[in-house]
Design a protein around this motif. Structure first.
Motif, PDB file in Angstrom:
ATOM      1  N   GLU A  10       0.823  -1.213   0.000  1.00 53.24           N
ATOM      2  CA  GLU A  10       0.000   0.000   0.000  1.00 53.24           C
ATOM      3  C   GLU A  10       0.856   1.262   0.000  1.00 53.24           C
ATOM      4  O   GLU A  10       0.496   2.263  -0.628  1.00 53.24           O
ATOM      5  CB  GLU A  10      -0.950  -0.012   1.191  1.00 53.24           C
ATOM      6  CG  GLU A  10      -2.014  -1.094   1.142  1.00 53.24           C
ATOM      7  CD  GLU A  10      -2.974  -0.926  -0.031  1.00 53.24           C
ATOM      8  OE1 GLU A  10      -3.096   0.207  -0.547  1.00 53.24           O
ATOM      9  OE2 GLU A  10      -3.598  -1.915  -0.431  1.00 53.24           O
ATOM     10  N   LEU A  11       1.990   1.234   0.688  1.00 54.18           N
ATOM     11  CA  LEU A  11       2.893   2.388   0.655  1.00 54.18           C
ATOM     12  C   LEU A  11       3.461   2.598  -0.742  1.00 54.18           C
ATOM     13  O   LEU A  11       3.517   3.724  -1.244  1.00 54.18           O
ATOM     14  CB  LEU A  11       4.027   2.191   1.659  1.00 54.18           C
ATOM     15  CG  LEU A  11       3.683   2.380   3.139  1.00 54.18           C
ATOM     16  CD1 LEU A  11       4.856   1.941   4.009  1.00 54.18           C
ATOM     17  CD2 LEU A  11       3.310   3.824   3.446  1.00 54.18           C
ATOM     18  N   LEU A  12       3.887   1.520  -1.373  1.00 55.47           N
ATOM     19  CA  LEU A  12       4.489   1.644  -2.705  1.00 55.47           C
ATOM     20  C   LEU A  12       3.482   2.100  -3.749  1.00 55.47           C
ATOM     21  O   LEU A  12       3.842   2.796  -4.704  1.00 55.47           O
ATOM     22  CB  LEU A  12       5.106   0.304  -3.120  1.00 55.47           C
ATOM     23  CG  LEU A  12       6.318  -0.150  -2.302  1.00 55.47           C
ATOM     24  CD1 LEU A  12       6.893  -1.439  -2.873  1.00 55.47           C
ATOM     25  CD2 LEU A  12       7.391   0.922  -2.253  1.00 55.47           C
ATOM     26  N   LYS A  13       2.211   1.735  -3.585  1.00 60.32           N
ATOM     27  CA  LYS A  13       1.172   2.210  -4.512  1.00 60.32           C
ATOM     28  C   LYS A  13       1.158   3.737  -4.545  1.00 60.32           C
ATOM     29  O   LYS A  13       1.025   4.353  -5.605  1.00 60.32           O
ATOM     30  CB  LYS A  13      -0.200   1.703  -4.069  1.00 60.32           C
ATOM     31  CG  LYS A  13      -0.516   0.267  -4.442  1.00 60.32           C
ATOM     32  CD  LYS A  13      -1.920  -0.080  -3.968  1.00 60.32           C
ATOM     33  CE  LYS A  13      -2.251  -1.537  -4.240  1.00 60.32           C
ATOM     34  NZ  LYS A  13      -3.612  -1.882  -3.731  1.00 60.32           N
ATOM     35  N   GLN A  14       1.278   4.345  -3.382  1.00 58.88           N
ATOM     36  CA  GLN A  14       1.231   5.803  -3.304  1.00 58.88           C
ATOM     37  C   GLN A  14       2.440   6.458  -3.953  1.00 58.88           C
ATOM     38  O   GLN A  14       2.369   7.596  -4.414  1.00 58.88           O
ATOM     39  CB  GLN A  14       1.138   6.244  -1.838  1.00 58.88           C
ATOM     40  CG  GLN A  14      -0.133   5.808  -1.135  1.00 58.88           C
ATOM     41  CD  GLN A  14      -1.367   6.508  -1.670  1.00 58.88           C
ATOM     42  OE1 GLN A  14      -1.310   7.640  -2.134  1.00 58.88           O
ATOM     43  NE2 GLN A  14      -2.496   5.823  -1.623  1.00 58.88           N
ATOM     44  N   LEU A  15       3.557   5.747  -4.009  1.00 61.45           N
ATOM     45  CA  LEU A  15       4.781   6.315  -4.587  1.00 61.45           C
ATOM     46  C   LEU A  15       4.837   6.201  -6.104  1.00 61.45           C
ATOM     47  O   LEU A  15       5.798   6.682  -6.715  1.00 61.45           O
ATOM     48  CB  LEU A  15       6.011   5.639  -3.981  1.00 61.45           C
ATOM     49  CG  LEU A  15       6.306   5.958  -2.509  1.00 61.45           C
ATOM     50  CD1 LEU A  15       7.583   5.262  -2.070  1.00 61.45           C
ATOM     51  CD2 LEU A  15       6.435   7.458  -2.293  1.00 61.45           C
ATOM     52  N   GLN A  16       3.840   5.577  -6.704  1.00 62.38           N
ATOM     53  CA  GLN A  16       3.860   5.436  -8.156  1.00 62.38           C
ATOM     54  C   GLN A  16       3.518   6.739  -8.868  1.00 62.38           C
ATOM     55  O   GLN A  16       3.743   6.881 -10.069  1.00 62.38           O
ATOM     56  CB  GLN A  16       2.896   4.323  -8.601  1.00 62.38           C
ATOM     57  CG  GLN A  16       3.243   2.958  -8.023  1.00 62.38           C
ATOM     58  CD  GLN A  16       4.716   2.610  -8.146  1.00 62.38           C
ATOM     59  OE1 GLN A  16       5.269   2.586  -9.243  1.00 62.38           O
ATOM     60  NE2 GLN A  16       5.365   2.348  -7.013  1.00 62.38           N
TER      61      GLN A  16
END
Length: 328
Positions: free
Chosen positions: A125-131
């Motif tokens: 979920e954190l990495l989704k936001q960094l896309q």
């Protein structure tokens, strides 16, 4: 001088050259870790997106060894790298930067040793936001842990609501200082942007995460709040501990007027106290309101004195601070 914990380190040296695409490392400053740290490592190993390396920047080796003595950590978690430093060497910004320098991943997640992932999707979920093309960092939602008071539960929900968002420079007029809010209790960073912006401030008593976020926002990047990325993290601070913690908070804000002077935080604190008191009344817990007011008073006095620390005698400043090594 940094020392390695050989037992938990892979034999091959850690490369800091070309970073591998889609890798994510977790960096954890630790000091006197307890059972929560063990749970943290175990849950990081079960994430839906695998963690490449877990880099632990541990202060004072004796406390770390005491926790893991007689366990099979070195066999079970071979991707855990531990670097030991002395208490005198620790600094909120510099120590974390040292951890980042040991990472070869395109993304890294900062965590504290008492934050525990709520499920196996935290990293994902954190990495989704960094896309997003212009998102520099994404921080997780913090949930109150087992045994937390009603005041602590409400405070966590106040600061970490259930809706995700991305904050940018355009939000400064409406959100003010909360535009820069970010928490290294659990926050993911785009390494390329992090390097471009120069990383965390090298020497700070507190707030290295918000100071970085402010720099990112001013440079045109966004700071994401990932409500679906959840960790259990709460404290049971007494009034004295709240005083010391908020003194350091005030010091950090006084030392960085370029970030905090234009957007005072006092009004947000008052709003939290009023809403918490209302929550306690609705729950039929009016007897807890006097303690809320006393605790809030200790917080404010500590914060106020910290904001004016330059007017205080040096010995008093050290006595009021929770980070005494910073002043030495």
């Amino acid at each position: 001088m940094i020392m390695e914990q050989r037992g938990l380190l892979l034999e091959a040296p850690l490369s800091v050259g070309e970073r591998s695409v889609d890798k994510v490392d977790v960096i954890i400053p630790a000091y006197k870790p307890d059972h929560k740290f063990v749970m943290l490592i175990e849950r990081l190993e079960r994430q839906s997106v695998p963690v490449n390396r877990i880099i632990v920047m541990n202060t004072e080796q004796k406390y770390f060894d005491r926790l893991l003595y007689g366990t099979s950590y070195q066999q079970n978690y071979r991707n855990v790298v531990v670097k030991h430093i002395s208490k005198r060497e620790f600094d909120h910004g510099k120590t974390r930067n040292r951890g980042v320098q040991l990472s070869d991943a395109d993304y890294f997640i900062m965590m504290t040793d008492d934050a525990v992932p709520a499920d196996e999707y935290m990293v994902e979920e954190l990495l989704k936001q960094l896309q997003g093309e212009r998102v520099a960092a994404a921080y997780a939602r913090q949930l109150a842990g087992e045994g937390s008071s009603e005041i602590e539960k409400y405070t966590r929900n106040f600061n970490y609501p259930g809706v995700s968002s991305v904050k940018t420079k355009a939000d400064l007029e409406t959100l003010g200082i909360k535009t820069f809010f970010c928490s290294n209790v659990c926050a993911a960073y785009n390494r390329e942007i992090f390097d471009t912006l120069g990383g965390f401030i090298q020497h700070t008593i507190f707030n290295e995460d918000m100071i970085y976020a402010a720099k990112a926002v001013e440079a045109g990047y966004g700071i994401a709040y990932a409500a679906e990325a959840k960790v259990y993290h709460s404290h049971h601070y007494g009034c004295r501990e709240q005083f010391h913690r908020n003194f350091d908070l005030g010091v950090s804000q006084a030392q960085h007027p370029e970030v905090f002077a234009a957007y005072p935080a006092e009004s947000e604190g008052l709003r939290l106290v009023r809403q918490t008191a209302g929550y306690l009344r609705r729950k039929g817990l009016r007897r807890q309101i006097p303690y809320l007011l006393i605790q809030s008073g200790f917080k404010y006095i500590g914060y106020f004195l910290g904001r004016h620390y330059q007017m205080l005698p040096g010995k008093a400043v050290v006595a009021m601070s929770s980070n005494k090594e910073y002043w030495r």
